[in-house]
Structure formats: C-alpha cells, structure tokens
Design an enzyme around this catalytic site. Structure first.
Site, PDB file in Angstrom:
ATOM      1  N   SER A   1      53.886 -61.344 -38.877  1.00  0.00           N
ATOM      2  CA  SER A   1      52.695 -61.686 -38.082  1.00  0.00           C
ATOM      3  C   SER A   1      51.609 -60.652 -38.345  1.00  0.00           C
ATOM      4  O   SER A   1      51.818 -59.467 -38.096  1.00  0.00           O
ATOM      5  CB  SER A   1      53.030 -61.690 -36.591  1.00  0.00           C
ATOM      6  OG  SER A   1      54.023 -62.644 -36.323  1.00  0.00           O
TER       7      SER A   1
ATOM      8  N   ARG B   1      53.692 -54.773 -28.285  1.00  0.00           N
ATOM      9  CA  ARG B   1      53.548 -54.173 -29.625  1.00  0.00           C
ATOM     10  C   ARG B   1      52.999 -52.751 -29.522  1.00  0.00           C
ATOM     11  O   ARG B   1      52.165 -52.324 -30.312  1.00  0.00           O
ATOM     12  CB  ARG B   1      52.637 -55.022 -30.528  1.00  0.00           C
ATOM     13  CG  ARG B   1      53.143 -56.428 -30.769  1.00  0.00           C
ATOM     14  CD  ARG B   1      54.433 -56.466 -31.574  1.00  0.00           C
ATOM     15  NE  ARG B   1      54.971 -57.812 -31.579  1.00  0.00           N
ATOM     16  CZ  ARG B   1      55.801 -58.289 -30.651  1.00  0.00           C
ATOM     17  NH1 ARG B   1      56.200 -57.526 -29.654  1.00  0.00           N
ATOM     18  NH2 ARG B   1      56.247 -59.528 -30.716  1.00  0.00           N
TER      19      ARG B   1
ATOM     20  N   GLU C   1      48.315 -56.686 -35.912  1.00  0.00           N
ATOM     21  CA  GLU C   1      49.582 -56.063 -35.516  1.00  0.00           C
ATOM     22  C   GLU C   1      50.016 -55.101 -36.620  1.00  0.00           C
ATOM     23  O   GLU C   1      50.670 -54.099 -36.365  1.00  0.00           O
ATOM     24  CB  GLU C   1      50.631 -57.169 -35.331  1.00  0.00           C
ATOM     25  CG  GLU C   1      51.966 -56.695 -34.849  1.00  0.00           C
ATOM     26  CD  GLU C   1      52.913 -57.849 -34.577  1.00  0.00           C
ATOM     27  OE1 GLU C   1      54.039 -57.775 -35.097  1.00  0.00           O
ATOM     28  OE2 GLU C   1      52.548 -58.804 -33.871  1.00  0.00           O
TER      29      GLU C   1
ATOM     30  N   TYR D   1      61.193 -70.160 -25.770  1.00  0.00           N
ATOM     31  CA  TYR D   1      60.218 -70.444 -26.839  1.00  0.00           C
ATOM     32  C   TYR D   1      60.754 -71.436 -27.861  1.00  0.00           C
ATOM     33  O   TYR D   1      61.942 -71.434 -28.177  1.00  0.00           O
ATOM     34  CB  TYR D   1      59.873 -69.147 -27.595  1.00  0.00           C
ATOM     35  CG  TYR D   1      58.820 -68.292 -26.943  1.00  0.00           C
ATOM     36  CD1 TYR D   1      57.522 -68.243 -27.459  1.00  0.00           C
ATOM     37  CD2 TYR D   1      59.104 -67.522 -25.825  1.00  0.00           C
ATOM     38  CE1 TYR D   1      56.548 -67.440 -26.884  1.00  0.00           C
ATOM     39  CE2 TYR D   1      58.138 -66.711 -25.241  1.00  0.00           C
ATOM     40  CZ  TYR D   1      56.865 -66.676 -25.778  1.00  0.00           C
ATOM     41  OH  TYR D   1      55.905 -65.883 -25.213  1.00  0.00           O
TER      42      TYR D   1
END
EC number: 1.3.1.98
Length: 342
Positions: A229, A159, A325, A190
């Site tokens: 997120s 990020r 984030e 995932y």
C-alpha cells in the site's frame, strides 16, 4: 558509491549506497553503526526494504538487520514469542499456525520482517500489530544499552509508533515480543472474511482467505516492484466524512473509537479512474489502486511524480489529501514523504 540498493528494496529502484553491511547479531549491528558514525556517515537500518522508496543515492552505510531466532514460552493463558528482528514476517505467521498458535492469520503475506512491524504498527483486515505485541527490545546505538518497551510505551497509532518519532535514529529494534492468547477470537470485519461463519471458522480458513485476497489483488514484488500500500487510508473528522457520504453514499468508511472516520484510499483513487495510469516506468496497479508499481525500470522521480498526480486528483475530487505510507529516503536519511509529493 558502487553498492547497488536494488536487491535491498522491493520497489526495485536502482540507487547506490557507499556501504552495505549485513548484521546477524546485535554486536555486528552496533559495530557497523559505530564505525560509520565515527567516519561521519549517515546510517540507515533496513529490514527487507519493503516499505521504502530511495529517492537518490545514499551517502552512507545501510545496515541490513538479519538478527534471527524464535523462542516460545507456553503459559496457561497465552503463548509468548520472542522473535529476532531479522525474521521474515509471513514465515512467522505460517510457523505459528503450523504449531497451533493462532492469532496472526489476518496479517498473512504482509511483506517485510519482524523488526519493521512495530515501526509501522503493521495492520491488515481489522488487526494491527498492537493487538498482539507484548514488548519491543531495542538497543541504544550510541551506548549499546538495551531497552525493553512495553506495547503501551511504543505509543502505537495508525501506521505509527514511537519508532517514527523520538526513537527513530537513536535506537535499533533487535527483537519483538508477541502474546497470542489461547482463547482464539477470529476477526472477520473486512472483505471476504465477512462471509465466514464466526462460530465454525478456523484460523487456517482465515489465513487462506487473507492469502487469497492479497494474491489476487496485490502484485508480486518479484514481478513488478512495489512497496505494498503506497498511501495510508485517510482518517478524517465525522463532519468531513458525512459531507463526503452525502455526495458519495457508497464510499467505504470505518468509524473509529475516537469519533473520527477512516476512508478507503484505494476506493478514492479508483473513483478518480486512475488504475493503470503511468508516468515513466511507474504505474497505478490495475487491480489495486492503492499500490504503485515499478512496471518498467522506473526511476524514483517517476514514482514521486505519479504519487503527486494521484494525490492531486483525489484532493481535487474529494478534498481529502492522501499521505504516503511508504517511507522516503534521501541522500542522508528519511525525508518528509508528504512534502516530497506535494
């Protein structure tokens, strides 16, 4: 200050800006920036506002980057795409799949536009932008000089990129170059993707699975404002991770190449039983603890207080301190999100 920013941020927080300008090409963007700067105003360049939290009214000009266009170069080994910064990310993912050019399917339904993707080095379900990025085209705002950075020069991290550091206020991203190899390799590390058979899976199946996971777990910003997120997944030392795993053996953890370990922020928040926690109009989402939502006319202070509460609870229980984030925007530009919620 009477131009509402509410339509320009997916959190749906109602603050104002002095001016809002939509730029459909590089020249319009430069003109708007130079005009505002000559007036002594701060300038913020936004895409779709899907990763920002406005803390207060913005004392300057917000430029909405709407530079469009997709060019495709078909080479023997890969497809090369040159994409305008104002193109919507998910629409691009769908378009490449329809045209038989896979490689972006793990990144389906990530909100925002192309120009924001390198800033955050967006990622999901085992794939980050750096895997497919060939270059980023920028313009130096003060001079109008065009600069092309290779993926390596972008200094991508988790990020993170050069666009959050040296290039933050001096350059605007106008296009991104992507390289999609013709020899497609699925990434199935995932969630539900681990159940798919790598020998028979198709790009469309990966895309469908990712869309299913995201739509069942994540709130629609049109219904409950959010910025996806809210926190980064914390990356900790192996020592810290081992101590945590000794106490919580079921904690999801992902060893990194450099020996560090990535933990799942959503799991840490969930273990503190914070799903559904409300402060003012802001709440922790009931399905995905990593997402903070604007449940009912939330003020930015509600979101900040809720983020502080979540960070404290996780820190006290696990001695792991979460970092947002989402980017926090004050009256004259970006401020430290960590300091704001500490």
């Amino acid at each position: 200050m009477n131009h509402s920013l509410k339509p320009w941020n997916t959190f749906g927080i109602d603050h104002n800006a002095q001016h809002i300008v939509c730029a459909e090409d590089e020249q319009q963007l430069l003109n708007a920036w130079q005009h505002a700067t000559a007036e002594g105003q701060p300038v913020l360049i936004l895409g779709e506002g899907s990763n920002v939290l406005f803390l207060e009214d913005y004392r300057g000009t917000v430029i909405i980057n709407r530079i469009k266009g997709i060019e495709i170069h078909d080479e023997p080994d890969a497809w090369y795409l040159h994409v305008g910064a104002g193109e919507n990310w998910h629409r691009l993912v769908k378009y490449t799949l329809q045209e038989g050019m896979p490689g972006l399917e793990n990144l389906a339904l990530i909100p925002g536009c192309i120009g924001s993707s390198p800033i955050q080095n967006i990622g999901a379900y085992g794939v980050e932008l750096q895997r497919v990025c060939a270059y980023v085209d920028c313009v130096e705002l003060a001079t109008g000089k065009q600069v092309r950075l290779t993926a390596k020069e972008c200094r991508f991290g988790y990020r993170d990129s050069i666009f959050k550091h040296e290039y933050q206020d001096r350059f605007a991203i106008v296009a991104v170059g992507l390289r999609l190899p013709k020899e497609w390799q699925p990434v199935l590390t995932y969630g539900d993707l681990t159940r798919l058979d790598p020998s028979t899976v198709t790009p469309q199946q990966v895309f469908d699975a990712v869309c299913h996971m995201r739509t069942t777990k994540l709130p629609d910003p049109k219904v409950n404002g959010n910025a996806g997120s809210f926190f980064k997944n914390p990356v900790v030392s192996a020592e810290t991770a081992n101590a945590l795993l000794a106490q919580f053996p079921t904690a999801p953890h992902y060893p990194q190449v450099d020996g560090s370990v990535k933990l799942a922020a959503g799991w840490l928040i969930d273990q503190c039983q914070l799903k559904g926690t409300q402060i003012g109009g802001a709440a922790v989402h009931r399905q995905q603890a990593l997402v903070l939502i604007n449940e009912h006319d939330a003020k930015s202070e509600d979101v900040v207080q809720l983020a502080h509460h979540v960070r404290q609870k996780v820190g006290e229980k696990f001695n792991v301190w979460l970092e947002p984030e989402v980017r926090f925007i004050g009256a004259s530009g970006e401020v430290s999100a960590v300091e704001t919620i500490s």
